[in-house]
Design a protein around this motif. Structure first.
Motif, short mmCIF file in Angstrom:
data_model
loop_
_atom_site.label_atom_id
_atom_site.label_comp_id
_atom_site.label_asym_id
_atom_site.label_seq_id
_atom_site.Cartn_x
_atom_site.Cartn_y
_atom_site.Cartn_z
N LYS A 105 40.57 43.00 45.76
CA LYS A 105 39.43 42.55 44.95
C LYS A 105 38.64 41.50 45.74
O LYS A 105 39.08 41.02 46.78
CB LYS A 105 39.91 41.91 43.65
CG LYS A 105 40.71 42.79 42.72
CD LYS A 105 41.05 42.05 41.41
CE LYS A 105 41.81 42.95 40.42
NZ LYS A 105 43.24 43.08 40.76
N ILE B 249 36.62 38.61 47.59
CA ILE B 249 36.25 38.32 48.98
C ILE B 249 37.04 39.20 49.95
O ILE B 249 36.48 39.78 50.89
CB ILE B 249 36.49 36.82 49.28
CG1 ILE B 249 35.55 35.95 48.44
CG2 ILE B 249 36.33 36.52 50.77
CD1 ILE B 249 35.90 34.46 48.42
N SER C 220 47.42 44.22 49.64
CA SER C 220 47.22 43.58 48.34
C SER C 220 48.34 43.94 47.38
O SER C 220 49.26 44.70 47.74
CB SER C 220 45.84 43.94 47.76
OG SER C 220 45.40 42.91 46.90
N ARG C 221 48.26 43.40 46.16
CA ARG C 221 49.37 43.50 45.21
C ARG C 221 49.25 44.74 44.31
O ARG C 221 50.24 45.42 44.04
CB ARG C 221 49.39 42.23 44.35
CG ARG C 221 50.65 41.99 43.57
CD ARG C 221 50.54 40.68 42.81
NE ARG C 221 49.44 40.72 41.86
CZ ARG C 221 49.54 41.10 40.60
NH1 ARG C 221 50.70 41.48 40.12
NH2 ARG C 221 48.47 41.10 39.81
N THR C 222 48.03 45.02 43.83
CA THR C 222 47.85 46.09 42.83
C THR C 222 47.49 47.41 43.52
O THR C 222 46.45 47.51 44.18
CB THR C 222 46.75 45.68 41.84
OG1 THR C 222 47.13 44.44 41.23
CG2 THR C 222 46.55 46.74 40.77
N CYS D 125 51.89 44.99 48.77
CA CYS D 125 52.88 43.93 49.02
C CYS D 125 52.60 42.78 48.06
O CYS D 125 51.45 42.39 47.87
CB CYS D 125 52.73 43.45 50.47
SG CYS D 125 53.75 42.04 50.91
N ASP D 126 53.66 42.27 47.44
CA ASP D 126 53.52 41.05 46.63
C ASP D 126 53.88 39.87 47.53
O ASP D 126 55.05 39.66 47.87
CB ASP D 126 54.44 41.11 45.41
CG ASP D 126 54.23 39.90 44.51
OD1 ASP D 126 53.68 38.87 44.98
OD2 ASP D 126 54.61 39.98 43.32
N LEU D 127 52.86 39.10 47.88
CA LEU D 127 53.04 38.02 48.85
C LEU D 127 53.92 36.89 48.33
O LEU D 127 54.32 36.01 49.11
CB LEU D 127 51.67 37.46 49.26
CG LEU D 127 50.78 38.42 50.07
CD1 LEU D 127 49.34 37.92 50.07
CD2 LEU D 127 51.29 38.54 51.50
N ASN E 24 43.64 35.66 53.13
CA ASN E 24 42.66 35.47 52.05
C ASN E 24 43.27 35.39 50.66
O ASN E 24 42.71 34.73 49.79
CB ASN E 24 41.65 36.63 52.11
CG ASN E 24 40.89 36.79 50.82
OD1 ASN E 24 39.92 36.07 50.56
ND2 ASN E 24 41.33 37.72 49.97
N SER F 15 40.41 28.80 52.70
CA SER F 15 40.68 27.62 51.88
C SER F 15 39.59 27.53 50.81
O SER F 15 39.15 28.56 50.27
CB SER F 15 40.73 26.39 52.77
OG SER F 15 40.97 25.23 52.01
N TYR G 168 45.64 23.71 42.37
CA TYR G 168 44.82 24.51 43.31
C TYR G 168 44.31 23.65 44.46
O TYR G 168 44.40 24.03 45.63
CB TYR G 168 43.66 25.14 42.53
CG TYR G 168 42.79 26.08 43.34
CD1 TYR G 168 43.19 27.40 43.60
CD2 TYR G 168 41.56 25.67 43.83
CE1 TYR G 168 42.38 28.27 44.32
CE2 TYR G 168 40.74 26.52 44.56
CZ TYR G 168 41.16 27.83 44.81
OH TYR G 168 40.34 28.68 45.51
N LYS H 65 45.13 24.16 48.59
CA LYS H 65 44.11 24.39 49.62
C LYS H 65 44.09 23.24 50.64
O LYS H 65 43.81 23.46 51.82
CB LYS H 65 42.74 24.57 48.96
CG LYS H 65 42.64 25.84 48.11
CD LYS H 65 42.91 27.10 48.92
CE LYS H 65 42.63 28.38 48.13
NZ LYS H 65 42.88 29.60 48.91
N PRO I 65 34.84 27.78 51.12
CA PRO I 65 33.69 28.10 50.28
C PRO I 65 33.70 27.33 48.97
O PRO I 65 34.77 26.93 48.48
CB PRO I 65 33.85 29.60 49.96
CG PRO I 65 35.06 30.06 50.71
CD PRO I 65 35.85 28.85 51.08
N THR I 66 32.49 27.13 48.42
CA THR I 66 32.44 26.71 47.02
C THR I 66 32.55 27.97 46.16
O THR I 66 32.97 29.03 46.63
CB THR I 66 31.14 25.92 46.71
OG1 THR I 66 31.24 25.44 45.35
CG2 THR I 66 29.88 26.75 46.84
N VAL J 126 32.40 31.36 44.29
CA VAL J 126 31.88 32.70 44.55
C VAL J 126 32.22 33.52 43.31
O VAL J 126 33.36 33.48 42.85
CB VAL J 126 32.58 33.34 45.77
CG1 VAL J 126 31.82 34.58 46.22
CG2 VAL J 126 32.77 32.35 46.91
N THR K 53 33.46 36.19 42.26
CA THR K 53 34.44 37.28 42.35
C THR K 53 35.17 37.36 41.00
O THR K 53 34.91 36.52 40.11
CB THR K 53 35.46 36.92 43.43
OG1 THR K 53 36.06 35.68 43.01
CG2 THR K 53 34.80 36.76 44.79
#
Ligand code: NDP
Length: 244
Positions: free
Chosen positions: A17, A19, A38-40, A59-61, A83, A135, A149, A153, A179-180, A182, A184
């Motif tokens: 999903k 970024i 990714s996870r899903t 993969c579930d990180l 990411n 970050s 959070y 970061k 980034p500020t 976004v 998503t």
């Protein structure tokens, strides 16, 4: 400025999903042999449908050992975008241990884990490489409800600096983007309420949040040889938010 990743192999985490998905698509467009992790599974299936040339890996990180095994089985990575990330928001006084563990497992420990496996292989192959950790401006500001959070970061920022210090000798560049907001799926979850968003936008000299493509382009630059001596930086992508 033309960026070309032909002959390079890239790994992007959290590519289902937001970024990460756009980063993975851009890398393919610029010629990289790209692995989207990714996870899903359904996100990966739809990405594969959109971009048949991409390789997808579920993969579930948050699972340290499984992540090491899966990432260790992906050969010859030259470019890594760390990411994947999550946000659990709460007042400092109400934060639960499980939210601290969840956020640190994915936002910090998984970044460490994936980067360590990938960098060890780069060192062994003497290939060099480029790593970008995603970050946030949240690492550099105090943000209400973001106690956990922000700290995850800030840890990523510091990890980037130490990785850069230690890995430069192996021609592995390590940088970070901050980034500020976004919009998503994560951004919408957290920032759709104008009561939260408007005061934040008011602090940004550009008067708006940033677009996914603006973050993607910054990542492409840092990954590429155009940034050949840029190493250990935290690059704000924030319309000037941090100037105030
Ligand atoms: P999204 O929530 O939109 O997408 C995050 C992606 O990461 C999803 O595909 C998600 O998969 C994946 N992911 C999450 N947990 C795991 C896990 N345990 N294992 C594997 N994959 C996982 O987030 P964004 O695109 O907005 O965020 C991307 C990065 O940018 C994050 O690090 C975030 O902190 C950072 N960032 C975001 C900002 C924003 O305003 N959006 C601002 C600044 C930084 P699934 O949905 O299946 O869990």
């Amino acid at each position: 400025m033309e960026i070309n990743f032909k002959g390079k192999k890239a790994l992007v985490t959290g590519a289902g999903k937001g970024i990460g998905r756009s980063v993975a698509k851009k890398l393919v467009e610029l010629g990289a042999d790209t692995v989207a992790l990714s996870r899903t599974q359904s996100d990966l299936d739809s990405l594969k449908q959109e971009v048949p040339g991409i390789t997808t890996v579920q993969c579930d990180l948050s699972d340290w050992d499984q992540t090491r095994e899966i990432v260790g089985n992906i050969d010859n990575i030259d470019l890594l975008v760390n990411n994947a990330g999550v946000a659990a928001l709460d007042k400092f006084l109400d934060v639960k241990k499980q939210d601290i563990d969840w956020c640190f497992d994915i936002n910090y420990k998984a970044v460490f884990n994936v980067a360590q496996v990938v960098a060890k292989s780069m060192v062994a192959r003497k290939s060099g490489g480029s790593i970008v950790n995603v970050s946030s401006t949240a690492s550099l500001q105090g943000l209400e409800d973001h106690a956990v959070y922000c700290c995850t970061k800030a840890a990523v920022d510091k990890l980037t600096k130490v990785m850069a210090l230690e890995l430069g000798q192996y021609k592995i560049r390590v940088n970070c983007i901050n980034p500020t907001v976004v919009m998503t799926p994560m951004g919408k979850r957290v920032w759709s309420d104008p009561a939260r968003a408007d005061p934040m936008i008011a602090r940004i000299p550009f008067g708006r949040f940033v677009e996914v493509d603006e973050v993607v382009d910054s990542i492409m630059f840092l990954l590429s040889d155009k940034a050949s001596v840029i190493h250990g930086v935290l690059l704000p992508v924030e319309g000037g938010l941090l100037t105030s």
